[in-house]
Design a protein around this motif. Structure first.
Motif, mmCIF file in Angstrom:
data_model
loop_
_atom_site.group_PDB
_atom_site.id
_atom_site.type_symbol
_atom_site.label_atom_id
_atom_site.label_comp_id
_atom_site.label_asym_id
_atom_site.label_seq_id
_atom_site.Cartn_x
_atom_site.Cartn_y
_atom_site.Cartn_z
ATOM 1 N N SER A 65 43.539 50.785 41.286
ATOM 2 C CA SER A 65 43.352 50.624 39.830
ATOM 3 C C SER A 65 43.317 49.160 39.423
ATOM 4 O O SER A 65 43.736 48.784 38.333
ATOM 5 C CB SER A 65 44.485 51.327 39.057
ATOM 6 N N SER A 66 42.829 48.320 40.325
ATOM 7 C CA SER A 66 42.839 46.888 40.052
ATOM 8 C C SER A 66 41.563 46.455 39.361
ATOM 9 O O SER A 66 40.501 47.017 39.560
ATOM 10 C CB SER A 66 43.002 46.113 41.357
ATOM 11 N N SER A 67 41.688 45.437 38.534
ATOM 12 C CA SER A 67 40.506 44.832 37.943
ATOM 13 C C SER A 67 39.848 43.958 39.003
ATOM 14 O O SER A 67 40.439 43.604 40.004
ATOM 15 C CB SER A 67 40.900 43.979 36.731
ATOM 16 N N ILE A 68 38.593 43.602 38.780
ATOM 17 C CA ILE A 68 37.884 42.764 39.719
ATOM 18 C C ILE A 68 38.402 41.333 39.632
ATOM 19 O O ILE A 68 38.547 40.780 38.551
ATOM 20 C CB ILE A 68 36.366 42.803 39.445
ATOM 21 N N PHE A 69 38.669 40.757 40.785
ATOM 22 C CA PHE A 69 39.145 39.382 40.841
ATOM 23 C C PHE A 69 38.030 38.440 40.404
ATOM 24 O O PHE A 69 36.914 38.505 40.913
ATOM 25 C CB PHE A 69 39.593 39.069 42.271
ATOM 26 N N THR A 70 38.314 37.547 39.469
ATOM 27 C CA THR A 70 37.292 36.657 38.923
ATOM 28 C C THR A 70 37.271 35.298 39.588
ATOM 29 O O THR A 70 36.372 34.504 39.353
ATOM 30 C CB THR A 70 37.527 36.431 37.417
ATOM 31 N N GLY A 71 38.246 34.997 40.436
ATOM 32 C CA GLY A 71 38.326 33.686 41.049
ATOM 33 C C GLY A 71 39.176 32.720 40.247
ATOM 34 O O GLY A 71 39.495 31.633 40.705
ATOM 35 N N GLU A 72 39.551 33.102 39.027
ATOM 36 C CA GLU A 72 40.330 32.218 38.182
ATOM 37 C C GLU A 72 41.708 32.791 37.882
ATOM 38 O O GLU A 72 42.464 32.226 37.117
ATOM 39 C CB GLU A 72 39.570 31.957 36.876
ATOM 40 N N SER A 73 42.041 33.922 38.470
ATOM 41 C CA SER A 73 43.296 34.588 38.113
ATOM 42 C C SER A 73 43.951 35.206 39.351
ATOM 43 O O SER A 73 44.390 36.337 39.320
ATOM 44 C CB SER A 73 43.020 35.679 37.073
ATOM 45 N N ILE A 75 46.811 34.658 40.942
ATOM 46 C CA ILE A 75 48.239 34.985 40.886
ATOM 47 C C ILE A 75 48.496 36.281 40.121
ATOM 48 O O ILE A 75 49.124 37.199 40.655
ATOM 49 C CB ILE A 75 49.059 33.822 40.291
ATOM 50 N N PRO A 76 48.048 36.407 38.861
ATOM 51 C CA PRO A 76 48.276 37.683 38.170
ATOM 52 C C PRO A 76 47.602 38.862 38.864
ATOM 53 O O PRO A 76 48.130 39.978 38.844
ATOM 54 C CB PRO A 76 47.705 37.447 36.767
ATOM 55 N N PHE A 77 46.436 38.611 39.480
ATOM 56 C CA PHE A 77 45.761 39.682 40.216
ATOM 57 C C PHE A 77 46.650 40.174 41.357
ATOM 58 O O PHE A 77 46.847 41.380 41.537
ATOM 59 C CB PHE A 77 44.429 39.171 40.762
ATOM 60 N N ALA A 78 47.205 39.234 42.151
ATOM 61 C CA ALA A 78 48.038 39.607 43.289
ATOM 62 C C ALA A 78 49.327 40.300 42.843
ATOM 63 O O ALA A 78 49.752 41.296 43.448
ATOM 64 C CB ALA A 78 48.364 38.370 44.121
ATOM 65 N N LEU A 79 49.934 39.803 41.779
ATOM 66 C CA LEU A 79 51.155 40.430 41.278
ATOM 67 C C LEU A 79 50.896 41.852 40.803
ATOM 68 O O LEU A 79 51.661 42.780 41.112
ATOM 69 C CB LEU A 79 51.741 39.586 40.135
ATOM 70 N N GLN A 80 49.816 42.035 40.062
ATOM 71 C CA GLN A 80 49.496 43.366 39.556
ATOM 72 C C GLN A 80 49.106 44.312 40.671
ATOM 73 O O GLN A 80 49.429 45.504 40.655
ATOM 74 C CB GLN A 80 48.371 43.287 38.516
#
Length: 447
Positions: A65-73, A75-80
């Motif tokens: 259920s992850s959002s697509i990684f944009t290359g600018e986020s 840390i929050p991507f990995a935490l979520q």
């Protein structure tokens, strides 16, 4: 390999969903499979690996259920991602355990350090776990130092101190530390990654002859065994786990070039440039008068169409001296006799691949661990030079000529050849990486 009669042990792998993390985990899977283990890869839907590249593995996708990684986020991507994946992963593991037969029990879970949810799920199911750290050992030391530097009030640091050396971390400076995005979020992720909790060991994709002193310091800090078994791409069977389609036509172009004349340029799978930087790079390559193979990845310039980002006048000027691809078979490119230098972002996989082929580097780190890698390449192993300025055609031209033409580059090429031979010795029978692999296999079989 057998245990308890005909029982064949299964290892569950949990790779991080990025090219630089996925490659070494799947290479580790190939190494373990060739030593008799069954392999199950549990992965996110985002950047999921191609099962056809590893037909002997089982693949299970997590509903992350992850959002697509944009290359600018990142840390929050990995935490979520860790929040989203823990419960589905535990259920996935439980299902595998319910379905396993007497001859196919799970020996352990090996997880990428950024996928730390795996350890808690494995612990709940009473399964042993092992951490895979896909960066160099020096990166771990830098991460450990960040906590102390912050506690002493040295982080965040002012721009005026960016080039100050860090005591006991030579050759690193403050600007080389792998600090990303908002400090609070970064420290949260770093604390999660650094804490191995109940895991039984740590695997590194590194080599004793490169990082002997760093590995010794890490072992002093750790209460569990560490296993440096790199370079994994050399030990593993030759399969590709690239998330992008490789253009192999460049190999035929390389066949037409002279020995050690081509500068290979690639900034990896997730770096970005703006249009001005790309144009400066283009003219720097042309003006260097060196043959070049340039990877211009779709998305390298955000929001730009691939066909439109290079100036027409540049295309008219390169003639047969340059070759541009969207993605290259990098290991084969670096192994080609025509390639004499590598202008790289210095991701750890690219750094290892270059060292293994004795190809000297122009180091242009972008973020994360790349600053650490670049400093070791240029100041410890001395098989590359740093490019710390902005992309400017004159600077690029001079850097390329330093590496490809000047005596400085010739000396780096000689050191690179010597280092390549030392690395090869480590992977042979009786070598340090081979011995570490034997010990790792013994540990997994003992669980």
């Amino acid at each position: 390999m057998e245990k308890e009669g005909n029982r064949r042990l299964r290892v569950v792998l949990v790779p991080g969903p990025f090219q630089g993390h996925l490659n070494p985990m799947l290479q580790l899977g190939s190494i373990l499979h060739s030593n008799g283990f069954s392999i199950t890869v549990v992965h996110t839907q985002y950047n999921s690996p191609n099962p056809s590249s590893h037909p002997d593995f089982s693949f299970l996708a997590l509903p992350d259920s992850s959002s697509i990684f944009t290359g600018e986020s990142f840390i929050p991507f990995a935490l979520q991602l860790n929040v989203n994946c823990k419960a589905p992963f535990q259920e996935c593991l439980a299902q595998v355990m319910r379905q396993q037969g007497l001859d196919d029990g799970i020996a352990c879970v090996i997880y990428d350090e950024i996928m730390y949810f795996s350890e808690a799920a494995a612990k709940d199911l009473k399964l042993p776990s092992i951490v895979l750290r896909t960066g160099c050992a020096a990166l771990s030391l830098a991460g450990h130092a960040i906590f102390q530097l912050k506690a002493e009030g040295h982080i965040p640091f002012p721009e005026s101190r960016s080039k100050d050396p860090i005591l006991d971390l030579y050759p690193l400076r403050f600007k080389d530390l792998p600090i990303m995005e908002k400090l609070e979020n970064f420290m949260q992720l770093l604390s999660k990654v650094a804490n191995i909790r109940t895991s039984s060991a740590i695997i590194y994709n590194t080599i004793d002859c490169l990082e002997n002193s760093s590995m010794a310091k890490i072992q002093q800090q750790c209460q569990v065994p560490i296993f440096p078994i790199g370079p994994m791409h050399r030990i593993a069977s030759a399969t590709s786990s690239s998330l992008l389609e490789e253009d192999t036509s460049c190999l035929a172009w390389l066949d037409k070039q002279s020995f050690n004349t081509v500068i290979y340029v690639s900034l990896g799978s997730s770096a970005f440039m703006d249009v001005k930087e790309l144009v400066e790079m283009a003219w720097g390559l042309v003006n260097s008068q060196q043959p070049f193979l340039w990877v211009v990845r779709p998305g390298l310039v955000p929001g730009a169409e691939w066909n439109d980002i290079l100036p027409q006048s540049f295309k008219e000027n390169i003639g047969k001296r340059g070759y541009i691809v969207k993605w290259a078979p990098q290991k084969e490119v670096l192994a080609h006799d025509a390639v004499g230098g590598f202008l790289s972002h210095c991701g750890w996989n690219s750094t290892l691949e270059s060292i293994c082929e004795g190809v000297p580097m122009i180091c242009r780190p972008c973020y994360g661990d790349q600053g650490v890698n670049a400093r070791y390449v240029s100041h410890i192993w001395r098989v590359g030079l740093e490019y710390e300025n902005k992309f400017e055609r004159g600077e690029i031209e001079r850097a390329i000529r330093r590496l490809m033409v000047d005596d400085e580059g010739k000396k780096m090429r000689k050191r690179g050849k010597d280092l390549k031979e030392r690395v090869e010795l480590c992977t042979r029978e009786g070598g340090s990486s081979n011995n570490s692999l034997i010990e790792l296999i013994k540990m997994i079989m003992s669980f």
